[in-house]
Write a protein that holds these residues in place. Structure first.
Motif, PDB file in Angstrom:
ATOM      1  N   ARG A  30       2.863  -0.886   5.318  1.00 48.05           N
ATOM      2  CA  ARG A  30       1.483  -0.559   5.411  1.00 48.05           C
ATOM      3  C   ARG A  30       0.825  -1.049   4.293  1.00 48.05           C
ATOM      4  O   ARG A  30       1.380  -1.023   2.996  1.00 48.05           O
ATOM      5  CB  ARG A  30       1.241   0.907   5.544  1.00 48.05           C
ATOM      6  N   LEU A  31      -0.345  -1.580   4.511  1.00 43.91           N
ATOM      7  CA  LEU A  31      -1.129  -2.147   3.470  1.00 43.91           C
ATOM      8  C   LEU A  31      -2.582  -1.347   3.320  1.00 43.91           C
ATOM      9  O   LEU A  31      -2.836  -0.935   4.220  1.00 43.91           O
ATOM     10  CB  LEU A  31      -1.331  -3.812   3.601  1.00 43.91           C
ATOM     11  N   PRO A  32      -2.966  -1.182   2.220  1.00 45.78           N
ATOM     12  CA  PRO A  32      -4.155  -0.432   1.855  1.00 45.78           C
ATOM     13  C   PRO A  32      -5.514  -1.075   2.454  1.00 45.78           C
ATOM     14  O   PRO A  32      -5.559  -2.408   2.442  1.00 45.78           O
ATOM     15  CB  PRO A  32      -4.622  -0.249   0.324  1.00 45.78           C
ATOM     16  N   VAL A  41      -6.238   5.194  -2.851  1.00 43.23           N
ATOM     17  CA  VAL A  41      -6.204   4.461  -1.281  1.00 43.23           C
ATOM     18  C   VAL A  41      -6.744   5.698  -0.362  1.00 43.23           C
ATOM     19  O   VAL A  41      -5.973   6.890  -0.473  1.00 43.23           O
ATOM     20  CB  VAL A  41      -4.858   4.202  -0.911  1.00 43.23           C
ATOM     21  N   THR A  44      -4.461   3.482   4.997  1.00 38.10           N
ATOM     22  CA  THR A  44      -3.840   2.122   5.290  1.00 38.10           C
ATOM     23  C   THR A  44      -3.599   2.148   6.719  1.00 38.10           C
ATOM     24  O   THR A  44      -3.841   2.763   7.537  1.00 38.10           O
ATOM     25  CB  THR A  44      -2.080   2.378   4.621  1.00 38.10           C
ATOM     26  N   ALA A  50      -3.765  -5.094   8.986  1.00 37.28           N
ATOM     27  CA  ALA A  50      -4.252  -5.256   7.816  1.00 37.28           C
ATOM     28  C   ALA A  50      -4.735  -6.668   7.492  1.00 37.28           C
ATOM     29  O   ALA A  50      -5.905  -6.931   7.007  1.00 37.28           O
ATOM     30  CB  ALA A  50      -3.601  -4.516   6.559  1.00 37.28           C
ATOM     31  N   ILE A 104      -5.301  -5.349  -2.599  1.00 36.98           N
ATOM     32  CA  ILE A 104      -4.153  -4.987  -2.176  1.00 36.98           C
ATOM     33  C   ILE A 104      -3.057  -5.334  -3.423  1.00 36.98           C
ATOM     34  O   ILE A 104      -2.194  -4.279  -3.808  1.00 36.98           O
ATOM     35  CB  ILE A 104      -3.807  -5.622  -0.672  1.00 36.98           C
TER      36      ILE A 104
END
Length: 112
Positions: A30-32, A41, A44, A50, A104
């Motif tokens: 998962r990415l912010p 954050v 996500t 993302a 990120i």
């Protein structure tokens, strides 16, 4: 260069940025997507979503703008503003995507 060519060039650039980032962040599930003012954050998203969010949003906006520029006549005196406006919009999308990818990377960087 016509409006469609500008939109396509911008979308290819955004896709290349996302593909490069996907390889860079492949270890992350998962990415912010959003940060608070303190830098924490808030939420996500899965990595593919993302990285695809900005290019998809740009595809919708730039294709609508290019289609409008192609099929709807400009007002008298504004004919020369279509291409610069489309270039500016494409630049904003590319800049926003670059900022998101930078944030990120900054967030995921190991703290020393």
């Amino acid at each position: 260069m016509g409006p469609a060519a500008i939109a396509i060039l911008a979308l290819v650039t955004l896709a290349a940025m996302s593909l490069t980032a996907n390889a860079r962040f492949r270890a992350e599930r998962r990415l912010p997507m959003q940060w608070s003012r303190t830098g924490a954050v808030n939420w996500t998203a899965p990595r593919p979503l993302a990285l695809a969010f900005t290019p998809l949003l740009a595809a919708l906006c730039l294709s609508a703008t290019a289609a409008s520029a192609t099929f709807i006549p400009s007002r008298p005196g504004q004919e020369g503003l279509v291409i610069p406006a489309l270039i500016a919009a494409a630049g904003v999308f590319i800049g926003a995507h670059a900022l998101h990818l930078w944030l990120i990377a900054r967030t995921l960087r190991p703290k020393s």
